[in-house]
Design a protein around this motif. Structure first.
Motif, PDB file in Angstrom:
ATOM      1  N   GLY A  58       0.815  -1.362  -0.103  1.00  0.00           N
ATOM      2  CA  GLY A  58      -0.036   0.224  -0.028  1.00  0.00           C
ATOM      3  C   GLY A  58       0.948   1.391   0.151  1.00  0.00           C
ATOM      4  N   GLU A  59       0.256   2.306   0.451  1.00  0.00           N
ATOM      5  CA  GLU A  59       1.231   3.404   0.307  1.00  0.00           C
ATOM      6  C   GLU A  59       1.200   4.301   1.438  1.00  0.00           C
ATOM      7  N   LEU A  60       2.521   4.147   2.477  1.00  0.00           N
ATOM      8  CA  LEU A  60       3.312   4.320   3.863  1.00  0.00           C
ATOM      9  C   LEU A  60       3.998   5.439   3.961  1.00  0.00           C
ATOM     10  N   GLU A  61       2.682   6.762   3.521  1.00  0.00           N
ATOM     11  CA  GLU A  61       3.422   7.903   3.431  1.00  0.00           C
ATOM     12  C   GLU A  61       4.126   8.555   4.172  1.00  0.00           C
ATOM     13  N   VAL A  62       4.789   7.485   5.844  1.00  0.00           N
ATOM     14  CA  VAL A  62       4.869   8.530   6.936  1.00  0.00           C
ATOM     15  C   VAL A  62       6.691   7.285   6.915  1.00  0.00           C
ATOM     16  N   LYS A  63       6.958   7.360   7.479  1.00  0.00           N
ATOM     17  CA  LYS A  63       8.479   7.044   7.741  1.00  0.00           C
ATOM     18  C   LYS A  63       7.894   5.448   8.213  1.00  0.00           C
ATOM     19  N   GLY A  64       9.147   5.197   8.673  1.00  0.00           N
ATOM     20  CA  GLY A  64       8.841   3.767   9.090  1.00  0.00           C
ATOM     21  C   GLY A  64       8.448   3.623  10.912  1.00  0.00           C
ATOM     22  N   ASN A  65       9.298   4.518  11.166  1.00  0.00           N
ATOM     23  CA  ASN A  65       9.249   5.091  12.855  1.00  0.00           C
ATOM     24  C   ASN A  65       7.640   5.445  13.077  1.00  0.00           C
ATOM     25  N   ALA A  66       8.037   6.333  12.556  1.00  0.00           N
ATOM     26  CA  ALA A  66       6.429   6.743  12.963  1.00  0.00           C
ATOM     27  C   ALA A  66       5.109   5.548  13.169  1.00  0.00           C
ATOM     28  N   ALA A  67       5.542   5.594  11.991  1.00  0.00           N
ATOM     29  CA  ALA A  67       3.910   4.443  11.876  1.00  0.00           C
ATOM     30  C   ALA A  67       4.123   3.173  13.558  1.00  0.00           C
ATOM     31  N   VAL A  68       5.400   2.281  13.486  1.00  0.00           N
ATOM     32  CA  VAL A  68       5.469   2.043  15.174  1.00  0.00           C
ATOM     33  C   VAL A  68       5.025   2.840  16.780  1.00  0.00           C
ATOM     34  N   VAL A  69       5.542   3.994  16.512  1.00  0.00           N
ATOM     35  CA  VAL A  69       4.951   4.462  17.629  1.00  0.00           C
ATOM     36  C   VAL A  69       3.480   4.765  17.579  1.00  0.00           C
ATOM     37  N   GLU A  70       2.209   4.529  16.056  1.00  0.00           N
ATOM     38  CA  GLU A  70       1.073   4.415  16.597  1.00  0.00           C
ATOM     39  C   GLU A  70       0.282   2.591  17.006  1.00  0.00           C
ATOM     40  N   ILE A  71       1.040   2.137  16.024  1.00  0.00           N
ATOM     41  CA  ILE A  71       0.622   0.739  16.395  1.00  0.00           C
ATOM     42  C   ILE A  71       1.238   0.458  17.936  1.00  0.00           C
ATOM     43  N   SER A  72       2.084   1.376  18.173  1.00  0.00           N
ATOM     44  CA  SER A  72       2.358   0.672  19.803  1.00  0.00           C
ATOM     45  C   SER A  72       1.109   0.789  20.256  1.00  0.00           C
ATOM     46  N   GLY A  73       1.764   2.313  20.848  1.00  0.00           N
ATOM     47  CA  GLY A  73       0.149   3.377  21.102  1.00  0.00           C
ATOM     48  C   GLY A  73      -1.260   1.783  20.871  1.00  0.00           C
ATOM     49  N   LYS A  74      -1.508   2.175  19.869  1.00  0.00           N
ATOM     50  CA  LYS A  74      -2.782   1.757  19.639  1.00  0.00           C
ATOM     51  C   LYS A  74      -3.259   0.442  19.896  1.00  0.00           C
ATOM     52  N   PHE A  75      -2.371  -0.410  20.439  1.00  0.00           N
ATOM     53  CA  PHE A  75      -3.046  -1.900  20.576  1.00  0.00           C
ATOM     54  C   PHE A  75      -1.728  -2.645  21.508  1.00  0.00           C
ATOM     55  N   GLY A  76      -1.568  -1.229  22.376  1.00  0.00           N
ATOM     56  CA  GLY A  76      -0.623  -2.194  23.519  1.00  0.00           C
ATOM     57  C   GLY A  76       0.328  -2.993  23.596  1.00  0.00           C
ATOM     58  N   VAL A  77       0.733  -2.418  22.124  1.00  0.00           N
ATOM     59  CA  VAL A  77       2.613  -3.860  22.082  1.00  0.00           C
ATOM     60  C   VAL A  77       3.742  -3.191  21.610  1.00  0.00           C
ATOM     61  N   THR A  78       4.759  -4.386  21.834  1.00  0.00           N
ATOM     62  CA  THR A  78       6.092  -3.239  21.627  1.00  0.00           C
ATOM     63  C   THR A  78       6.558  -4.406  20.197  1.00  0.00           C
ATOM     64  N   VAL A  79       6.313  -3.068  19.723  1.00  0.00           N
ATOM     65  CA  VAL A  79       7.151  -3.154  18.060  1.00  0.00           C
ATOM     66  C   VAL A  79       8.165  -2.142  17.400  1.00  0.00           C
ATOM     67  N   SER A  80       9.221  -2.574  16.396  1.00  0.00           N
ATOM     68  CA  SER A  80      10.278  -2.024  16.495  1.00  0.00           C
ATOM     69  C   SER A  80      10.352  -1.819  14.865  1.00  0.00           C
ATOM     70  N   ALA A  81      10.840  -0.647  14.227  1.00  0.00           N
ATOM     71  CA  ALA A  81      11.447  -0.748  13.291  1.00  0.00           C
ATOM     72  C   ALA A  81      12.094  -1.896  12.506  1.00  0.00           C
TER      73      ALA A  81
END
Length: 146
Positions: A58-81
């Motif tokens: 798809g079209e991820l228009e942000v840096k990977g680190n920004a997506a990591v922060v949003e995913i961690s916050g939304k789902f309460g999981v620890t993910v990394s770049a």
């Protein structure tokens, strides 16, 4: 009604749902066949190291680190770049009689869904761009037998 101070203009990522972890192996799969009539112990040791990063469609228009922060916050999981699976990790498992146990060392990545969207200074929003993203979640072994 938009805020009187406006919005921070730019691309943002919004996660919407998550699926399960998918294993991305580092190096080859190993196997051990038990040709006896009893259960036997199979031991596997990682012989290569490797780094596994984010993957997306798809079209991820942000840096990977920004997506990591949003995913961690939304789902309460620890993910990394990215995460690195290293040489020398071992696991011992029982292999049933007349079966083959397979093992692959690597990184589990969380599969999630969301969208990228542009926010304008007047707080207006652009078109949503759907994204499926795999973010490194944990290091470990994938085991199976036949």
């Amino acid at each position: 009604m938009p805020s009187s101070r406006g919005c921070e203009q730019g691309w943002y990522y919004y996660p919407t749902s998550k699926n399960k972890d998918y294993h991305k192996g580092v190096g080859p799969s190993n196997s051990n066949h038990n040709g006896t009539s009893r259960t036997a112990k199979s031991t596997f040791t990682s012989e290569v190291s490797g780094t596994v990063g984010i993957a997306f469609s798809g079209e991820l228009e942000v840096k990977g680190n920004a997506a990591v922060v949003e995913i961690s916050g939304k789902f309460g999981v620890t993910v990394s770049a990215s995460m690195t699976a290293k040489i020398g990790n071992s696991i011992s498992v029982p292999t049933p009689a007349h079966k083959t146990t397979y093992a692959r060392y690597g990184v589990y990545r969380l599969k999630s869904y969301g969208y990228s969207q542009y926010t304008y200074v007047n707080c207006g929003k652009g078109k949503k761009h759907k994204v499926t993203i795999y973010t490194p979640h944990r290091i470990g072994w994938a085991l199976w037998e036949d």
